[in-house]
Write an enzyme that holds these catalytic residues in place. Structure first.
Site, PDB file in Angstrom:
ATOM      1  N   LYS A   1       0.848  -1.195   0.000  1.00 51.96           N
ATOM      2  CA  LYS A   1       0.000   0.000   0.000  1.00 51.96           C
ATOM      3  C   LYS A   1       0.887   1.249   0.000  1.00 51.96           C
ATOM      4  O   LYS A   1       1.934   1.270   0.659  1.00 51.96           O
ATOM      5  CB  LYS A   1      -0.875  -0.049   1.263  1.00 51.96           C
TER       6      LYS A   1
ATOM      7  N   SER B   1      -9.759   1.533   3.050  1.00 49.29           N
ATOM      8  CA  SER B   1      -8.918   2.339   2.199  1.00 49.29           C
ATOM      9  C   SER B   1      -7.884   1.560   1.401  1.00 49.29           C
ATOM     10  O   SER B   1      -7.345   2.077   0.424  1.00 49.29           O
ATOM     11  CB  SER B   1      -8.204   3.392   3.044  1.00 49.29           C
TER      12      SER B   1
ATOM     13  N   SER C   1      -9.897  -0.975   7.168  1.00 49.94           N
ATOM     14  CA  SER C   1      -9.324  -0.798   5.827  1.00 49.94           C
ATOM     15  C   SER C   1      -8.636  -1.997   5.211  1.00 49.94           C
ATOM     16  O   SER C   1      -8.263  -1.949   4.046  1.00 49.94           O
ATOM     17  CB  SER C   1      -8.338   0.364   5.835  1.00 49.94           C
TER      18      SER C   1
HETATM   19  N1  GLN Z   1     -13.168   3.810   6.587  1.00 49.39           N
HETATM   20  C1  GLN Z   1     -12.574   4.210   7.838  1.00 49.39           C
HETATM   21  C2  GLN Z   1     -12.146   5.658   7.768  1.00 49.39           C
HETATM   22  O1  GLN Z   1     -12.355   6.258   6.768  1.00 49.39           O
HETATM   23  C3  GLN Z   1     -11.417   3.308   8.173  1.00 49.39           C
HETATM   24  C4  GLN Z   1     -10.225   3.587   7.365  1.00 49.39           C
HETATM   25  C5  GLN Z   1      -9.033   2.763   7.742  1.00 49.39           C
HETATM   26  O2  GLN Z   1      -9.161   1.727   8.377  1.00 49.39           O
HETATM   27  N2  GLN Z   1      -7.861   3.275   7.376  1.00 49.39           N
HETATM   28  O3  GLN Z   1     -11.618   6.189   8.703  1.00 49.39           O
END
Ligand code: GLN
Length: 487
Positions: free
Chosen positions: A78, A153, A177
């Protein structure tokens, strides 16, 4: 052999039988990425020279295939992880062109185990989002249906593995995410216990929640990757000294006999009909295999969404204060004084969702509000954690859906943050409690889109968690690949 057939085990077996060299395999992956990435947007950066240099170094070390657990295995990373000489944009314009001066500990461990870093994957800007639509570059697309999101994400990392453009990948999980995109893309994704994997070299989002974890096609692959990346690191004060078991060896002889599996019934309300059906079928399969179902209660989890959306933005606003237009990355043009360097660079460099979080967090942390928001949210977080600990007095692991609905269409939730945020409703409580959890595909809906089952374990008991998930996976049988992955 075709790329779609590769798991870690099959790659290693191929090397042992001298079916291909690291350079040949790396070239096949690079060619496939070149062909598919326009369609999928899974990768933000693929550098042929950097990849082929790693592969060539392994070509001359062929005998080490018996020593290195990931010898010549292509792994995608990532783009919020630092890998020396590769860019690290975190999906943001503010870090466009930033080249990493050093390598994250977990990636260093992959490299020492023989892995080939095949590319940097797409994500929501600074890992804030649930669909990868917040990437400042382009959205990642779901290989099962490219008119739909990958989840987020870590959408690029999930899409890459689901489309056989990497054997495995790493992502970060702050509130879901890893698990949510794994679920939407029909693969396995694990968030380890908070502190299990070093975060040194990962671009911080919310430091009390961020955790690194692997994606793979099977639980076995995820176990093999976890074993390599876990462990104490003196550069990360939150990393644990707990010993790292041989997770992949422990899978042998896994059984569900007399495993007490907890289910929180109230959590299943609000879950789509088809997701519910598939969940019930998975539970039936586990019962058939000897699991005992226990009803548990997680009463404070209903506050997880509001708790998370105080804690995460507060910590993000503090972590993101370092992007000032001076030290690294983007600086706006036409600036006249120090204040305008800050205002213009941050104003132009950050996207809308990131700005929203910074403003929420700054407000909640401001004098007079700190206790009422951040302080209170942390008190609720303790209650959420305590519920899990109480539940674990009666069960060995917990199962629930990974997310309430299957992959949605682009734009479907983008205009309504609350709608978007609720796609993490099943993963957030687990993150707040710092527990390990993984998502395993458990079926397809009537549109042919993957559904995922979330297994949640006790702190630092990934070994048990992986065993249970592995046994379920064996009972379920082979999971299909998306149509079109025929290379
Ligand atoms: N969707 C969640 C957020 O936007 C979690 C994102 C993540 O785990 N990085 O904060």
């Amino acid at each position: 052999m075709q790329l779609k057939e590769f798991t870690i085990e099959r790659v290693i077996a191929g090397y042992r039988k001298q079916e291909f060299s690291p350079s040949e395999l790396a070239t096949s992956y690079l060619d496939a990425i070149e062909e598919q990435n326009g369609r999928l947007g899974a990768f933000l950066q693929v550098d042929r020279d950097l990849v082929l240099a790693q592969a060539a170094a392994l070509d001359s070390r062929r005998q080490e295939v018996n020593k290195l657990p990931l010898f010549g295995v292509p792994i995608a990373i990532k783009d919020n992880f630092l890998v020396k000489n590769w860019q690290a944009t975190a999906g943001s314009k503010i870090l466009k062109g930033y080249v990493s001066p050093y390598t994250a500990t977990c990636v260093e461990k992959l490299e020492s185990a023989g892995a080939i870093i095949i590319g940097k994957t797409n994500l929501d800007e600074f890992a804030m989002g649930s669909s990868t639509e917040n990437s400042a570059y382009f959205p990642a697309k779901n290989p099962w249906d490219t008119s739909r999101v990958t989840g987020g994400s870590s959408g690029g990392s999930a899409s890459a593995v689901a489309a056989a453009l990497a054997v495995g990948s790493l992502g970060s999980d702050t509130g879901g995410s890893i698990r949510q995109p794994a679920r939407l893309c029909g693969i396995v994704g694990l968030k380890p216990t908070y502190g299990r994997v070093s975060r040194y070299g990962i671009i911080a989002f919310a430091s009390s929640l961020d955790q690194v974890g692997p994606f793979g096609r099977t639980v076995q692959d995820v176990a093999s990757l976890l074993e390599v990346i876990s462990g104490y690191d003196r550069n990360d004060a939150t990393s644990s000294r707990a010993i790292v078991p041989h997770y992949s060896d422990h899978l042998k002889g896994a059984t569900l006999k007399n495993v007490r599996v907890g289910i929180a019934r109230d959590w299943l309300e609000g879950v789509d009909g088809e997701v519910r059906k598939s969940f019930d079928e998975a539970v039936k399969l586990m019962i058939k295999d000897g699991a005992k179902i226990v009803d548990i209660s997680l009463p404070h989890s209903r506050y997880a969404l509001s708790t998370y959306y105080i804690i995460a933005p507060c910590e993000a606003s503090s972590n993101l204060a370092r992007y000032d237009g001076i030290h690294s990355g983007f600086r706006a043009e036409g600036v006249t004084d120090l204040d305008s360097v800050y205002f213009k660079s941050r104003g132009q460099g950050f996207g809308a969702e990131v700005k929203l979080r910074i403003m929420l967090g700054t407000y909640a942390l401001s004098a007079g509000y700190y206790d009422a928001f951040y302080g209170k949210a942390n008190e609720v977080r303790k209650l959420i954690q305590q519920d899990f600990l109480t539940a674990y007095e009666d069960c060995d692991c917990i199962v629930m859906p990974t997310s309430p609905s299957t992959a949605f269409k682009f734009g479907e939730k983008a205009a309504d943050p609350i709608k978007m945020y609720t796609s993490d409703i099943c993963t957030l409580p687990v993150s707040l409690a710092g527990l390990p959890a993984l998502s395993v595909p458990c079926g397809l809906d009537s549109q042919g889109l993957p559904i995922g089952l979330q297994f949640i374990g006790k702190h630092f008991e990934e070994s048990h968690l992986l065993k249970v998930a592995h046994k379920y996976e064996l009972e379920r049988g082979e999971f299909p690949l998306p149509a079109g992955v025929d290379y």
